[in-house]
Scaffold this motif. Structure first.
Motif, mmCIF file in Angstrom:
data_model
loop_
_atom_site.group_PDB
_atom_site.id
_atom_site.type_symbol
_atom_site.label_atom_id
_atom_site.label_comp_id
_atom_site.label_asym_id
_atom_site.label_seq_id
_atom_site.Cartn_x
_atom_site.Cartn_y
_atom_site.Cartn_z
ATOM 1 N N LEU A 270 0.892 -1.216 -0.065
ATOM 2 C CA LEU A 270 -0.073 -0.034 0.149
ATOM 3 C C LEU A 270 0.892 1.117 0.009
ATOM 4 C CD1 LEU A 270 -2.849 -1.089 2.467
ATOM 5 C CD2 LEU A 270 -2.669 -1.275 0.180
ATOM 6 N N LYS A 271 0.802 2.242 -1.095
ATOM 7 C CA LYS A 271 1.552 3.302 -0.983
ATOM 8 C C LYS A 271 0.987 4.554 -0.630
ATOM 9 C CE LYS A 271 4.319 1.025 -3.751
ATOM 10 N NZ LYS A 271 5.514 0.807 -4.057
ATOM 11 N N ASP A 272 1.837 5.452 -0.086
ATOM 12 C CA ASP A 272 1.527 7.031 0.082
ATOM 13 C C ASP A 272 0.556 7.317 -0.926
ATOM 14 O OD1 ASP A 272 1.516 8.853 2.502
ATOM 15 O OD2 ASP A 272 2.695 9.984 1.082
ATOM 16 N N GLY A 273 -0.622 8.091 -0.507
ATOM 17 C CA GLY A 273 -1.643 8.657 -1.555
ATOM 18 C C GLY A 273 -2.963 7.781 -1.535
ATOM 19 N N LEU A 274 -2.718 6.684 -0.884
ATOM 20 C CA LEU A 274 -4.074 5.867 -0.610
ATOM 21 C C LEU A 274 -4.798 6.514 0.371
ATOM 22 C CD1 LEU A 274 -5.723 3.102 -1.120
ATOM 23 C CD2 LEU A 274 -4.354 2.293 0.778
ATOM 24 N N LYS A 275 -6.079 6.750 0.305
ATOM 25 C CA LYS A 275 -7.326 7.451 1.015
ATOM 26 C C LYS A 275 -8.152 6.470 1.807
ATOM 27 C CE LYS A 275 -6.638 11.749 -1.157
ATOM 28 N NZ LYS A 275 -5.618 12.348 -0.199
ATOM 29 N N THR A 276 -8.765 5.576 0.933
ATOM 30 C CA THR A 276 -9.730 4.635 1.408
ATOM 31 C C THR A 276 -9.514 3.284 1.298
ATOM 32 O OG1 THR A 276 -11.363 6.345 0.830
ATOM 33 C CG2 THR A 276 -12.247 4.380 1.492
ATOM 34 N N ILE A 277 -9.938 2.281 2.402
ATOM 35 C CA ILE A 277 -9.703 0.987 2.317
ATOM 36 C C ILE A 277 -11.158 0.549 2.666
ATOM 37 C CG2 ILE A 277 -8.695 -1.180 3.346
ATOM 38 C CD1 ILE A 277 -6.310 0.555 3.918
ATOM 39 N N GLY A 278 -11.745 -0.193 1.660
ATOM 40 C CA GLY A 278 -13.310 -0.326 1.915
ATOM 41 C C GLY A 278 -13.403 -1.617 2.652
ATOM 42 N N SER A 279 -14.669 -1.846 3.195
ATOM 43 C CA SER A 279 -15.061 -2.938 4.151
ATOM 44 C C SER A 279 -14.757 -4.301 3.686
ATOM 45 C CB SER A 279 -16.459 -2.896 4.689
ATOM 46 O OG SER A 279 -17.092 -2.992 3.392
ATOM 47 N N ASP A 280 -14.400 -5.113 4.570
ATOM 48 C CA ASP A 280 -13.914 -6.620 4.175
ATOM 49 C C ASP A 280 -12.836 -6.739 3.146
ATOM 50 O OD1 ASP A 280 -16.131 -7.852 5.940
ATOM 51 O OD2 ASP A 280 -17.380 -6.737 4.808
ATOM 52 N N CYS A 281 -11.994 -5.756 3.006
ATOM 53 C CA CYS A 281 -11.034 -5.596 2.029
ATOM 54 C C CYS A 281 -10.203 -6.782 2.266
ATOM 55 C CB CYS A 281 -10.251 -4.363 1.981
ATOM 56 S SG CYS A 281 -9.163 -4.034 0.787
ATOM 57 N N PHE A 282 -9.657 -7.065 3.295
ATOM 58 C CA PHE A 282 -8.695 -8.186 3.549
ATOM 59 C C PHE A 282 -9.147 -9.454 4.157
ATOM 60 C CE2 PHE A 282 -6.253 -4.264 3.078
ATOM 61 C CZ PHE A 282 -5.523 -4.595 2.151
ATOM 62 N N GLU A 283 -10.515 -9.565 4.410
ATOM 63 C CA GLU A 283 -11.306 -10.538 5.107
ATOM 64 C C GLU A 283 -10.894 -12.163 4.493
ATOM 65 O OE1 GLU A 283 -13.967 -11.789 7.912
ATOM 66 O OE2 GLU A 283 -13.562 -9.851 7.636
ATOM 67 N N ASN A 284 -10.493 -12.784 5.463
ATOM 68 C CA ASN A 284 -10.127 -14.089 5.105
ATOM 69 C C ASN A 284 -8.903 -14.239 4.474
ATOM 70 O OD1 ASN A 284 -12.392 -15.365 6.337
ATOM 71 N ND2 ASN A 284 -13.681 -15.164 4.590
ATOM 72 N N CYS A 285 -8.070 -13.440 4.514
ATOM 73 C CA CYS A 285 -6.533 -13.443 4.268
ATOM 74 C C CYS A 285 -5.763 -13.765 5.191
ATOM 75 C CB CYS A 285 -6.034 -11.953 3.548
ATOM 76 S SG CYS A 285 -7.053 -11.360 2.169
ATOM 77 N N THR A 286 -5.780 -15.152 5.465
ATOM 78 C CA THR A 286 -5.126 -15.860 6.546
ATOM 79 C C THR A 286 -3.836 -15.882 6.472
ATOM 80 O OG1 THR A 286 -5.502 -18.031 5.546
ATOM 81 C CG2 THR A 286 -7.356 -17.310 7.069
ATOM 82 N N LYS A 287 -3.154 -15.591 5.415
ATOM 83 C CA LYS A 287 -1.686 -15.696 5.688
ATOM 84 C C LYS A 287 -1.131 -14.151 5.691
ATOM 85 C CE LYS A 287 -0.826 -20.058 3.807
ATOM 86 N NZ LYS A 287 -0.156 -20.953 2.849
ATOM 87 N N LEU A 288 -1.819 -13.301 5.562
ATOM 88 C CA LEU A 288 -1.465 -11.916 5.646
ATOM 89 C C LEU A 288 -1.424 -11.593 7.085
ATOM 90 C CD1 LEU A 288 -0.909 -9.412 3.981
ATOM 91 C CD2 LEU A 288 -3.229 -8.742 4.195
ATOM 92 N N LYS A 289 -0.262 -11.426 7.547
ATOM 93 C CA LYS A 289 0.131 -11.181 9.088
ATOM 94 C C LYS A 289 0.216 -9.776 9.439
ATOM 95 C CE LYS A 289 0.147 -15.712 9.671
ATOM 96 N NZ LYS A 289 -1.109 -16.222 10.051
ATOM 97 N N SER A 290 0.579 -9.145 8.531
ATOM 98 C CA SER A 290 0.628 -7.535 8.838
ATOM 99 C C SER A 290 0.621 -6.731 7.617
ATOM 100 C CB SER A 290 1.965 -7.052 9.628
ATOM 101 O OG SER A 290 3.237 -7.338 8.652
ATOM 102 N N ILE A 291 0.369 -5.448 7.889
ATOM 103 C CA ILE A 291 -0.122 -4.651 6.480
ATOM 104 C C ILE A 291 0.357 -3.025 6.810
ATOM 105 C CG2 ILE A 291 -2.408 -4.331 6.827
ATOM 106 C CD1 ILE A 291 -2.434 -4.145 3.823
ATOM 107 N N ASN A 292 1.312 -2.462 6.264
ATOM 108 C CA ASN A 292 1.605 -1.233 6.539
ATOM 109 C C ASN A 292 0.509 -0.245 5.863
ATOM 110 O OD1 ASN A 292 3.217 0.846 7.226
ATOM 111 N ND2 ASN A 292 4.429 1.089 5.296
ATOM 112 N N ILE A 293 -0.208 0.600 6.727
ATOM 113 C CA ILE A 293 -0.993 1.466 6.382
ATOM 114 C C ILE A 293 -0.474 2.920 6.225
ATOM 115 C CG2 ILE A 293 -3.383 2.472 6.860
ATOM 116 C CD1 ILE A 293 -3.644 -0.470 6.695
ATOM 117 N N PRO A 294 -0.441 3.446 5.096
ATOM 118 C CA PRO A 294 0.151 4.559 4.936
ATOM 119 C C PRO A 294 -0.606 5.921 5.735
ATOM 120 C CG PRO A 294 -0.305 3.653 2.838
ATOM 121 C CD PRO A 294 -0.805 2.841 3.877
#
Length: 181
Positions: A147-171
């Motif tokens: 996720l890059k700087d400039g991102l403004k909105t992350i929608g509902s359930d966007c990463f739901e059931n992404c069981t191997k995604l342990k962390s994410i950097n929110i700009p």
């Protein structure tokens, strides 16, 4: 009688103006398609930009989203109703392991990568400002999203059931994260 001639003339002028405006206006939202590297892509033409881009072709391995189709820059991907590869069935999506999103894309529409169960990485997204709901829903193999700087909105359930995604950097640019994102 003079008044009647003026009224008819005025009426004809108004009709001529409407006709000129109607026939010279750029068509927006006209459904189109084009080939990129031998694969058919569908899009909606909005001005000169390709929006709501999706494909019904088969892909495996790395899926590189085209930056332009038929000379039209791709600014949004996914049509909102179906995943990017145009089917509710996950079988077509099960062999895509990585996605590269070009810098021309500014929004990723609802359900774009839903049920891409072999997808592990998503890169690019330099100019994405909006990621809609359910974009990565049920991408159970997903481990990395940039996720890059400039991102403004992350929608509902966007990463739901992404069981191997342990962390994410929110700009810091993110202004809104919807529920269960």
């Amino acid at each position: 009688m003079l008044n009647s001639k003026k009224n008819r003339l005025l009426f004809c002028i108004i009709i001529a103006i409407f006709a000129i405006l109607f026939f010279s206006a750029k068509k927006s939202y006209a459904a189109s398609s084009g080939l990129v590297d031998g694969k058919k892509w569908y899009y909606t033409l909005n001005g000169d930009n390709a929006t709501n881009v999706y494909s019904t072709a088969s892909f495996s391995g790395t899926l590189t989203i085209p930056s332009a189709i038929a000379g039209h820059p791709v600014i949004s991907i996914g049509n909102g109703s179906y995943p990017l590869l145009g089917t509710r069935s996950s079988t077509r999506n099960s062999t895509v392991t990585s996605v590269i999103i070009p810098s021309s894309v500014t929004s990723i529409n609802k359900n774009a990568f839903k049920n891409f169960n072999a997808l592990t990485t998503v890169s690019g997204m330099e100019n994405v400002t909006d990621i809609d709901s359910y974009v990565f829903y049920n991408c159970s193999a997903l481990t990395s999203v940039e996720l890059k700087d400039g991102l403004k909105t992350i929608g509902s359930d966007c990463f739901e059931n992404c069981t191997k995604l342990k962390s994410i950097n929110i700009p810091n640019s993110v202004e809104k994260i919807n529920s269960s994102a």
